[in-house]
Design a protein around this motif. Structure first.
Motif, short mmCIF file in Angstrom:
data_model
loop_
_atom_site.label_atom_id
_atom_site.label_comp_id
_atom_site.label_asym_id
_atom_site.label_seq_id
_atom_site.Cartn_x
_atom_site.Cartn_y
_atom_site.Cartn_z
N THR A 1 0.93 -1.27 0.14
CA THR A 1 0.04 0.01 -0.15
C THR A 1 0.75 1.37 0.13
O THR A 1 0.94 2.25 -0.75
CB THR A 1 -0.88 -0.19 1.26
N PHE A 2 1.97 1.16 0.96
CA PHE A 2 2.73 2.32 0.85
C PHE A 2 3.33 2.55 -0.44
O PHE A 2 3.55 3.73 -0.98
CB PHE A 2 3.91 2.00 2.04
N ARG A 3 3.78 1.62 -1.01
CA ARG A 3 4.33 1.65 -2.30
C ARG A 3 3.53 2.14 -3.55
O ARG A 3 4.04 3.07 -4.20
CB ARG A 3 4.85 0.29 -2.84
N ASP A 4 2.25 1.78 -3.52
CA ASP A 4 1.35 2.30 -4.30
C ASP A 4 1.08 3.81 -4.09
O ASP A 4 1.05 4.82 -4.92
CB ASP A 4 -0.20 1.70 -3.95
N ILE A 5 1.03 4.21 -2.77
CA ILE A 5 0.98 5.65 -2.40
C ILE A 5 2.31 6.56 -3.05
O ILE A 5 1.99 7.50 -3.53
CB ILE A 5 0.75 5.85 -0.93
N LEU A 6 3.24 5.92 -2.53
CA LEU A 6 4.70 6.61 -3.04
C LEU A 6 4.41 6.91 -4.74
O LEU A 6 4.99 7.83 -5.32
CB LEU A 6 6.19 6.03 -2.85
N CYS A 7 4.07 5.71 -5.45
CA CYS A 7 4.11 5.76 -6.77
C CYS A 7 3.19 6.86 -7.31
O CYS A 7 3.35 7.67 -8.20
CB CYS A 7 3.52 4.50 -7.39
N ARG A 8 2.00 7.03 -6.75
CA ARG A 8 1.13 8.25 -6.84
C ARG A 8 1.58 9.49 -6.57
O ARG A 8 1.44 10.45 -7.32
CB ARG A 8 -0.32 8.09 -6.17
N GLN A 9 2.42 9.63 -5.54
CA GLN A 9 2.93 10.82 -5.13
C GLN A 9 4.12 10.94 -6.25
O GLN A 9 4.27 12.28 -6.97
CB GLN A 9 3.60 10.63 -3.87
N VAL A 10 4.93 10.07 -6.80
CA VAL A 10 5.73 10.39 -7.90
C VAL A 10 4.85 10.82 -9.17
O VAL A 10 5.29 12.01 -9.66
CB VAL A 10 6.54 9.11 -8.14
N ASP A 11 3.93 10.39 -9.49
CA ASP A 11 3.11 10.57 -10.73
C ASP A 11 2.50 12.35 -10.19
O ASP A 11 2.78 12.96 -11.35
CB ASP A 11 1.82 9.98 -10.61
N THR A 12 2.19 12.54 -9.03
CA THR A 12 1.89 13.86 -8.84
C THR A 12 2.82 14.97 -9.18
O THR A 12 2.65 15.78 -9.85
CB THR A 12 1.35 14.13 -7.61
N LEU A 13 4.06 14.45 -8.68
CA LEU A 13 5.47 15.29 -8.87
C LEU A 13 5.53 15.50 -10.26
O LEU A 13 5.89 16.52 -10.94
CB LEU A 13 6.40 14.74 -8.06
N GLN A 14 5.68 14.33 -11.08
CA GLN A 14 5.78 14.47 -12.42
C GLN A 14 4.77 15.42 -13.20
O GLN A 14 5.29 16.29 -13.89
CB GLN A 14 5.51 13.11 -12.97
N LYS A 15 3.50 15.43 -12.55
CA LYS A 15 2.64 16.21 -13.37
C LYS A 15 2.90 17.57 -12.90
O LYS A 15 2.94 18.63 -14.03
CB LYS A 15 1.20 16.08 -12.44
N TYR A 16 3.29 17.94 -11.94
CA TYR A 16 3.81 19.13 -11.37
C TYR A 16 4.93 19.71 -12.59
O TYR A 16 4.96 20.92 -12.89
CB TYR A 16 4.27 19.31 -10.21
N PHE A 17 5.99 18.88 -12.66
CA PHE A 17 7.10 19.46 -13.42
C PHE A 17 6.67 19.32 -14.72
O PHE A 17 7.08 20.41 -15.50
CB PHE A 17 8.21 17.95 -13.47
N ASP A 18 5.61 18.60 -15.32
CA ASP A 18 5.29 18.77 -16.70
C ASP A 18 4.59 20.21 -16.77
O ASP A 18 4.85 20.78 -17.98
CB ASP A 18 4.29 17.83 -16.86
N SER A 19 3.70 20.62 -15.89
CA SER A 19 3.04 21.74 -15.96
C SER A 19 3.96 22.98 -15.70
O SER A 19 3.71 23.88 -16.26
CB SER A 19 1.69 21.68 -15.11
N CYS A 20 4.96 22.78 -14.97
CA CYS A 20 6.10 24.02 -14.89
C CYS A 20 6.63 24.14 -16.35
O CYS A 20 6.81 25.22 -16.69
CB CYS A 20 7.38 23.36 -14.03
N ALA A 21 6.86 23.15 -16.97
CA ALA A 21 7.47 23.16 -18.26
C ALA A 21 6.29 24.06 -19.20
O ALA A 21 6.82 24.97 -19.76
CB ALA A 21 7.89 22.01 -18.65
N ASN A 22 5.23 23.51 -18.97
CA ASN A 22 4.29 24.22 -19.87
C ASN A 22 4.01 25.82 -19.72
O ASN A 22 3.74 26.60 -20.19
CB ASN A 22 2.79 23.60 -19.55
N ALA A 23 3.79 25.98 -18.26
CA ALA A 23 3.64 27.20 -17.55
C ALA A 23 4.58 28.29 -18.08
O ALA A 23 4.39 29.56 -18.31
CB ALA A 23 3.71 27.42 -16.12
N GLU A 24 6.01 27.88 -18.33
CA GLU A 24 6.79 28.72 -18.79
C GLU A 24 6.41 29.40 -20.10
O GLU A 24 6.50 30.30 -20.12
CB GLU A 24 8.38 28.12 -18.69
N SER A 25 6.05 28.52 -20.90
CA SER A 25 5.60 29.17 -22.14
C SER A 25 4.37 29.85 -22.32
O SER A 25 4.10 30.53 -23.00
CB SER A 25 5.68 27.78 -23.32
N ARG A 26 3.32 29.08 -21.44
CA ARG A 26 2.04 29.78 -21.66
C ARG A 26 1.67 30.62 -20.56
O ARG A 26 0.55 31.31 -20.45
CB ARG A 26 1.11 28.55 -21.60
#
Ligand code: 9N3
Length: 621
Positions: free
Chosen positions: A170-195
């Motif tokens: 369960t912990f592993r699942d949670i951490l995986c989801r957090q990694v996904d969340t962070l990845q989303k954040y990094f992606d949108s950071c990249a987008n935000a710079e341009s938009r």
């Protein structure tokens, strides 16, 4: 605050609340019950009242608190239900990124929940796919669990550890989801710079069970059941792109701490288990030591009580002495017997010297039988012989001996030569049946100066038995069947510490006239076990079975000149076969040693006796 849904982007409103959108599985009854729901590492699994209604799964703190509103709900249309691979009680329900980790009280209830959810679910394309998937995994799971529970209670032994493993997953699942969340954040950071545009936050807090202390402003976020104002207020507290970094960081720390805590719990469990195994081992070792001690003292007691080697002494595989001891005892007993015989022999000759008897009658105990008084008077009535009720048995025995016993075994690999002394050769075949030694024995001997008839006469006639037989304690003729057949009962001397043996056998003497005039005639005596109503039953004795034959052929060399045939011209070829079944257990090595020693001794002693007995007497052809 929420449980796991607080840190993923969509245990989201639209999934949690709108009953209208969610559809309705008409006619399907409401289903509810207690399930454990994973909250967080601090609170772990918490019992919650879960209600399945209108294609929606909702949960409440308890059954009593349903009027305060539910703490979270999932629309089942797109829900993916995953039975856990190892934890037979667990099911995970996810809608998009939102996951509820649930545990039923037992595998049966888990399966009941899964089935009910499937029943309530208003199907979408996605749903049917998940349904298929679910059934696929259920199949393997049910077969795995049924096999598992069928094996043994051992499945329960590792229960806590297995539970811990499930928690860590369960912990592993949670951490995986957090990694996904962070990845989303990094992606949108990249987008935000341009938009240069901030996205509306989609994260919705679900369950207030979790991390109430993590909010800096002390505000508690409510899930779909809570107010929307609070939700928007909270957004301002969130970091860039609507992500609650502090919350994420804290949860990350909490989850990793949870993993460590679980790991250390596992270690504790294993240490405890090791301790308990160690204690059990020590207990078992102590038990073993005590049993060994009591066995030893019982053995000592028994040796004292049963008069080691006395009549109550147990012979057989349960005998308390080993084969070596047994063997030594037998050897010693036989040596004692030999000594006693020697003594009585020297005593006899001493008496004979002082009061002379006719020569050649040294061994005669009665001195009144036909051979010693008037040797010529021995009447040969073997052919034709008298008929008695055992005639056919004797006939069959004789035929068998003539066919098989006379066969030469000198070159036969099955027969091993055990003793060779002068003309005497003793062979045996090692045969065991159920651990009992049956070794057939065959001996050949050439005895000068005697005829087959004489050899058989002294072997068959019980009047001479005590002269040459050293292994018999007592004997008596139970029935005389004819003048060449009788039934004899004899008890053998006890070979200490083995039980005493007795034998009841028919003894018959026969002459077989050859049909080829170049071949000599055959004289034989066969002794074979029979049953007889008059036979004494001795409780002391074990009944042995015998099938023995003394088969003799006389070779005559032509005398010099016109001389009469003298004893110098005759040679008796003896074939002696013996099959003795001791009738009960005795150590193989002991019996073999006794047989190897007794048979040659008997053959030498008996043939010498016949030589002495006939020397200087007319030849009995
Ligand atoms: C043995 C009997 C036993 C054991 C005989 C019986 C035996 C031999 C020869 C009969 O040729 S006979 O018919 C002469 C008439 O007595 C004849 C031998 C072994 C041990 C030499 C094989 C039975 C006694 C016994 C068996 C097992 N005692 C202790 C253990």
């Amino acid at each position: 605050m929420s449980d796991n849904q607080s840190w993923n982007s969509s245990g989201s409103e639209e999934d949690l609340e709108p009953k209208e959108e969610c559809g309705h599985a008409a006619g399907v009854a409401e289903f509810s019950g207690v399930l454990s729901k994973w909250t967080n590492y601090i609170h772990g699994w918490q019992d919650r009242w879960v209600v399945l209604k209108n294609n929606t799964l909702s949960y409440y703190k308890s059954q009593d608190e349903t009027e305060y509103g539910c703490r979270g709900s999932l629309c089942l249309s797109k829900a993916v239900i995953t039975p856990h691979e190892f934890d037979e009680c667990r099911l995970d329900i996810s809608v998009n990124d939102s996951v509820w980790y649930l545990r039923a009280q037992d595998p049966y209830h888990r399966n009941q929940w899964i089935d009910s959810i499937e029943l309530h679910r208003v199907d979408s394309g996605y749903g049917s796919e998940s349904s298929l998937r679910r059934h696929g995994s259920m199949l393997s799971l049910t077969s795995a669990t049924s096999g598992y529970s069928a094996t043994s209670t051992s499945s329960f032994k590792g229960h806590s550890l297995r539970e811990k493993l499930a928690e860590m997953e369960t912990f592993r699942d949670i951490l995986c989801r957090q990694v996904d969340t962070l990845q989303k954040y990094f992606d949108s950071c990249a987008n935000a710079e341009s938009r240069d545009e901030l996205q509306r936050d989609k994260i919705v807090e679900d369950d207030e069970d979790d991390f109430p202390s993590t909010r800096t402003d002390g505000e508690f976020l409510h899930n779909n059941n809570g107010s929307r104002e609070k939700l928007f207020q909270s957004l301002s507290l969130k970091g860039i792109n609507g992500i609650d970094f502090k919350g994420e960081a804290i949860t990350f720390k909490a989850t990793t701490a949870g993993i460590l805590a679980t790991l250390s719990h596992c270690i504790d469990l294993m240490v405890k288990r090791e301790d308990s195994w160690q204690k059990r081992l020590e207990k078992e070792m102590e038990k073993r030591r005590r049993i060994e001690e009591s066995y030893k003292s019982a053995l000592i007691e028994l040796k004292k009580k049963s008069h080691f080697g006395g009549p109550d002494y147990e012979e057989g595989p349960n005998s308390l002495i080993n084969e070596d001891e047994f063997f030594d005892a037998v050897e010693a007993a036989l040596d004692r017997q030999d000594k006693m015989e020697e003594q009585s022999q020297t005593e006899k000759t001493r008496i004979q010297r002082s009061s002379p008897v006719p020569p050649g009658d040294v061994y005669s105990s009665s001195g009144s039988h036909r051979f010693s008084d008037k040797p010529q008077a021995v009447i040969v009535r073997a052919v034709p012989h008298e008929v008695h009720r055992f005639s056919s048995e004797v006939e069959e025995m004789v035929q068998n001996h003539m066919t098989y016993s006379l066969q030469d075994v000198g070159g036969d690999a099955n027969w091993q030569l055990v003793v060779e002394e002068g003309e005497m050769k003793v062979y045996r075949r090692e045969v065991e049946e159920n651990g009992i030694v049956l070794d057939p024995l065959k001996a050949t001997h050439s005895v000068k100066g005697v005829t087959g008839h004489e050899v058989c006469h002294f072997f068959w006639d019980t009047a001479y038995r005590n002269d040459w037989e050293t292994t018999i304690e007592n004997f008596n003729v139970v029935e005389t069947l004819s003048d060449n057949a009788m039934i004899v009962y004899q008890t053998h001397k006890r070979v200490w510490p083995a039980s005493q043996r007795d034998v009841l056998y028919l003894s018959a003497m026969r002459k077989i006239v050859t049909n080829n005039e170049n071949d000599p005639d055959t004289w034989l005596v066969c002794n074979f076990s029979v049953d007889h109503d008059d036979a004494q039953v001795s409780s002391r004795c074990v009944r042995a079975k015998i099938n023995i034959a003394m088969i003799c052929q006389t070779l005559v060399s032509p005398p010099e000149g016109n001389r009469e045939i003298s004893r110098d011209n005759i040679l008796c070829k003896i074939t002696y076969v013996a099959n003795v079944n001791p009738g009960g257990w005795a150590p193989a090595s002991v019996l073999r040693a006794v047989a190897k020693r007794e048979y040659p001794k008997f053959l030498k002693r008996f043939t010498s006796y016949v030589q002495e007995k006939t020397a200087g007497k007319p030849i009995l052809f």
